[in-house]
Write an enzyme that holds these catalytic residues in place. Structure first.
Site, PDB file in Angstrom:
ATOM      1  N   ASP A 158       0.717  -1.429  -0.034  1.00 12.52           N
ATOM      2  CA  ASP A 158      -0.022  -0.496  -0.057  1.00 12.52           C
ATOM      3  C   ASP A 158       0.908   1.223  -0.015  1.00 12.52           C
ATOM      4  O   ASP A 158       1.415   1.607   0.972  1.00 12.52           O
ATOM      5  CB  ASP A 158      -0.708   0.071   1.133  1.00 12.52           C
ATOM      6  CG  ASP A 158      -2.073   0.670   1.171  1.00 12.52           C
ATOM      7  OD1 ASP A 158      -2.059   1.705   0.450  1.00 12.52           O
ATOM      8  OD2 ASP A 158      -2.787   1.537   2.303  1.00 12.52           O
ATOM      9  N   ASP A 351      -1.859   5.973  -6.070  1.00 13.50           N
ATOM     10  CA  ASP A 351      -2.174   4.717  -5.310  1.00 13.50           C
ATOM     11  C   ASP A 351      -2.540   3.465  -5.761  1.00 13.50           C
ATOM     12  O   ASP A 351      -2.861   2.575  -6.591  1.00 13.50           O
ATOM     13  CB  ASP A 351      -3.496   5.594  -4.565  1.00 13.50           C
ATOM     14  CG  ASP A 351      -3.586   4.869  -3.395  1.00 13.50           C
ATOM     15  OD1 ASP A 351      -3.157   4.123  -2.580  1.00 13.50           O
ATOM     16  OD2 ASP A 351      -4.621   4.700  -2.882  1.00 13.50           O
TER      17      ASP A 351
END
Ligand SMILES: *[C@@H]1O[C@H](CO)[C@@H](O)[C@H](O)[C@H]1NC(C)=O
Ligand SMILES: *[C@@H]1O[C@H](CO)[C@@H](O)[C@H](O)[C@H]1NC(C)=O
Ligand SMILES: *[C@@H]1O[C@H](CO)[C@@H](O)[C@H](O)[C@H]1NC(C)=O
Ligand SMILES: *[C@@H]1O[C@H](CO)[C@@H](O)[C@H](O)[C@H]1NC(C)=O
Ligand SMILES: *[C@@H]1O[C@H](CO)[C@@H](O)[C@H](O)[C@H]1NC(C)=O
Ligand SMILES: *[C@@H]1O[C@H](CO)[C@@H](O)[C@H](O)[C@H]1NC(C)=O
Length: 475
Positions: A158, A351
């Site tokens: 992440d 992201d």
């Protein structure tokens, strides 16, 4: 340890201070031109209709990774999940569920970005989790080694968060189910709790909830749709087999909610000093890259410290977003036609954990209109989802489609031509295939470049140089 009272922990952690992350409308750069918009490139993509549907058979990436510091990236909803130590079989969420997860994540980013530095947002973790829990942390997982002796843990990676954590025995406050055995601190000779006076404990307090129990540092982190609470600790981390990092800071989670199904926790690739890139900077020089495969039934890689490929085109990381990787979008084109985006979208967060690309409402609707116009030869369907426009391709059988190519342009003359696998998404088989972009619901210059549109590029985060690069055909 089993008798450690939980209530003080929960009580303390009901207050969660969001990061004070300031980006007071990072200065808009006006007048940037979209380089490459006048190219004679072929912006029409041909795709076999059937290739839009997922496959049940794993086909490993044909690109051999002869890099020492590389991990195989697998989509946890696809057929390539490892057989040994496989995560629990998980249900593939619907496209609507993916979108809902994204929306929660986008909202949490927006809150972080709009924060006034002198005010905190306090939230009660246990009550902010929506009743219908959606998956958290992204679909892409890697397997790393932790502890002495080393055990394997499958973590979702992440770029939107910092602390690496995994669920620990005895899971005082409750854990989500996982198939690999949970990390057990009592069986590792290299595990150490972090004391409340340590630098690490001060660092975590800057970006998460923090407390002490018998001089052991506790942390609490809330995500868009889940949270983790546990002991801050250090351990020996092994990336691939060759790279071993002693005293790596991680979270030994004693309570986690939100379905991180198919993982045992998160690998934090954010920008803070506690994130993996900073902690391993002596070896990897704060440089990592990943390639997400075109299809969930194929594999990619997450590599550390590698040389940036010559083929990569790089754009600066916005210095205004201290914690997230912010880029400056200066253009979007559909089949070579540039859309009006009012100068720039100066806060585009790239992201790995958000699925779809979110655009400001005016840009999103301009994209939809242009796409609809260029797809006039196909059967438009109203659709059941929040995606627009959608088409019924079910009568095309084994045929091919020609769809307009979409490019995103970043500051510095960087054009990312979205791979054909990242333009449309089947929502209801071939009866409803939609443009795979979403609306932020706001007309501010805030966007997210999601993982669905990043597929097949090697995306290179050269944090030391402050650049993000894109190299085509990365996996
Ligand atoms: C870590 O701290 C907790 C809480 O104080 C304690 O129960 C546990 O035994 C400690 N573990 C080690 C290895 O020191
Ligand atoms: C997550 O795992 C639990 C338990 O195995 C299961 O009941 C639930 O349906 C799973 N959720 C998803 C989204 O796969
Ligand atoms: C562009 O910006 C101007 C002024 O900032 C604003 O009035 C206008 O509504 C914007 N247009 C779009 C499409 O966002
Ligand atoms: C629609 O199909 C016709 C005939 O094949 C073709 O000439 C035309 O360019 C197509 N239109 C679009 C918008 O693709
Ligand atoms: C699509 O929506 C429009 C307006 O809401 C409606 O008039 C039309 O009947 C719908 N078409 C289908 C096929 O559902
Ligand atoms: C589509 O292709 C598959 C295999 O390639 C074949 O078995 C099937 O009969 C074809 N269907 C049609 C309608 O052509």
């Amino acid at each position: 340890m089993a008798s450690t009272p939980l209530s003080p922990m929960s009580l303390t952690f009901i207050l969660y201070v969001f990061l004070v992350l300031l980006c007071p409308l990072c200065s808009l750069k006006k007048g940037l031109t979209v380089e490459g918009k006048e190219t004679t490139k072929n912006y029409i993509r041909t795709v076999r209709v059937n290739s839009l549907l997922p496959s049940n058979v794993c086909s490993q990436s044909t690109r051999v990774l002869n890099r020492a510091s590389s991990l195989k990236v697998v989509n946890k909803y696809g057929p390539c999940i490892p057989v040994t130590g496989a995560p629990k079989t998980i249900n593939v969420p619907s496209t609507a569920e993916f979108l809902l997860q994204d929306q929660l994540r986008v909202k949490s980013f927006q809150v972080r970005l709009s924060m006034n530095p002198s005010s905190g947002v306090f939230k009660e973790m246990q009550t902010t989790i929506p009743a219908s829990i959606v998956p958290t942390g992204g679909a892409y997982v890697v397997t790393v080694g932790l502890g002495t002796p080393k055990k394997d843990f499958t973590l979702s990676f992440d770029t939107g968060s910092d602390l690496t954590w995994t669920q620990c025995e005895p899971c005082l406050g409750g854990c989500f189910p996982q198939n690999q055995p949970k990390f057990d601190p009592t069986t590792s000779t290299s595990y150490k709790n972090v004391s409340c006076s340590s630098e690490f404990c001060k660092l975590i307090a800057e970006e998460a909830a923090q407390d002490c129990i018998s001089n052991t540092c506790l942390y609490g982190i809330q995500y868009g749709s889940g949270y983790t609470i546990g002991f801050l600790a250090t351990e020996t981390l092994a990336i691939a087999s060759s790279d071993v990092f002693k005293n790596f800071l991680f979270g030994c989670s004693e309570e986690s909610r939100g379905t991180f199904n198919g993982t045992t926790g998160l690998l934090g690739l954010g920008r803070s000093p506690i994130a993996l890139p900073s902690q391993t900077t002596n070896k990897y020089k704060n440089l990592f890259s990943y390639c997400l495969p075109a299809s969930p039934s194929s594999t990619g890689h997450l590599s550390f410290g590698v040389e940036v490929s010559q083929a990569a085109k790089s754009t600066p990381i916005s210095p205004k977003l201290k914690q997230l990787y912010g880029l400056n979008t200066v253009g979007i084109s559909v089949r070579g036609r540039e859309l009006p985006i009012n100068g720039s979208i100066s806060r585009t967060i790239i992201d790995s954990g958000t699925t779809f690309t979110f655009l400001p409402s005016p840009t999103y609707s301009a994209l939809g209109s242009a796409f609809r116009e260029m797809m006039a030869n196909y059967t438009l369907t109203n659709g059941t989802s929040s995606f627009q426009p959608c088409y019924d391709f079910s009568n095309i059988g084994n045929g091919t489609l020609t769809i307009p190519g979409i490019s995103i342009f970043f500051e510095g003359g960087v054009e990312v031509e979205i791979d054909v696998s990242g333009i449309m998404i089947p929502v209801n088989g071939l009866k409803e295939v939609c443009l795979a972009f979403a609306d932020t619901g706001s007309d501010s210059d805030f966007a997210i470049f999601g993982n669905y549109q990043q597929k097949t590029y090697e995306v290179i985060y050269d944090v030391a140089k402050g650049m993000v690069g894109f190299a085509p055909k990365g996996c």
